[in-house]
Design an enzyme around this catalytic site. Sequence first.
Site, mmCIF file in Angstrom:
data_model
loop_
_atom_site.group_PDB
_atom_site.id
_atom_site.type_symbol
_atom_site.label_atom_id
_atom_site.label_comp_id
_atom_site.label_asym_id
_atom_site.label_seq_id
_atom_site.Cartn_x
_atom_site.Cartn_y
_atom_site.Cartn_z
ATOM 1 N N GLU A 110 40.336 31.280 34.417
ATOM 2 C CA GLU A 110 39.078 30.558 34.402
ATOM 3 C C GLU A 110 38.097 31.327 35.272
ATOM 4 O O GLU A 110 38.494 31.907 36.287
ATOM 5 C CB GLU A 110 39.218 29.132 34.968
ATOM 6 C CG GLU A 110 39.967 28.175 34.085
ATOM 7 C CD GLU A 110 41.398 27.952 34.564
ATOM 8 O OE1 GLU A 110 41.798 28.543 35.598
ATOM 9 O OE2 GLU A 110 42.122 27.196 33.908
ATOM 10 N N TYR A 122 36.324 41.110 33.053
ATOM 11 C CA TYR A 122 37.448 40.595 32.264
ATOM 12 C C TYR A 122 37.342 41.027 30.802
ATOM 13 O O TYR A 122 38.347 41.363 30.176
ATOM 14 C CB TYR A 122 37.530 39.069 32.380
ATOM 15 C CG TYR A 122 37.786 38.586 33.793
ATOM 16 C CD1 TYR A 122 38.701 39.228 34.627
ATOM 17 C CD2 TYR A 122 37.108 37.493 34.309
ATOM 18 C CE1 TYR A 122 38.925 38.799 35.923
ATOM 19 C CE2 TYR A 122 37.330 37.049 35.607
ATOM 20 C CZ TYR A 122 38.236 37.708 36.408
ATOM 21 O OH TYR A 122 38.461 37.271 37.693
#
Length: 160
Positions: A110, A122
């Site tokens: 998250e 990411y």
Amino acid sequence: MRQTEGYLIRNMQPEDIPSVASLEREIFSEPWSENGFADALAQNSNIFLTAGRSDGVIIGYCGLYIAGDEGEITNVAVMEEYRRQGAAAALLTELLKQAGECAAERIFLEVRVSNTAAVRLYERFGFELCGRRKNFYRRPTEDALLMCRTVHTQEKQNEK
């Protein structure tokens, strides 16, 4: 232990916990306690790494819980003055390598919606948006993006 990008990346040790917890308090509005890190390290299936300077000062860390063939990245944290200098990328590279060796096939994380630098990082590592958690974070309240990626496990790599 691996030297990369000018940082020493290694598995977190119990003696690292005070430094890591101090860094955690500096970065996160709801930090883990030293006991939280100790509990996480006590689980053999978890992977927690540190990034250190040549003088041994820890400038970053990351963690991954593994359950079966899935993993969840807990935190990726780097001291502010060392951000955008390769430490987080070095940590993620080693984390994903070790996750593959542990037969983790899918990794989740998250990230705050507003943390565009982390989202871009990411994405560079193959994570894709796979959901949104409404009001997931507090202080301030904010949605989380749920991101995931497949890990190429060592067994799969050996089959090729």
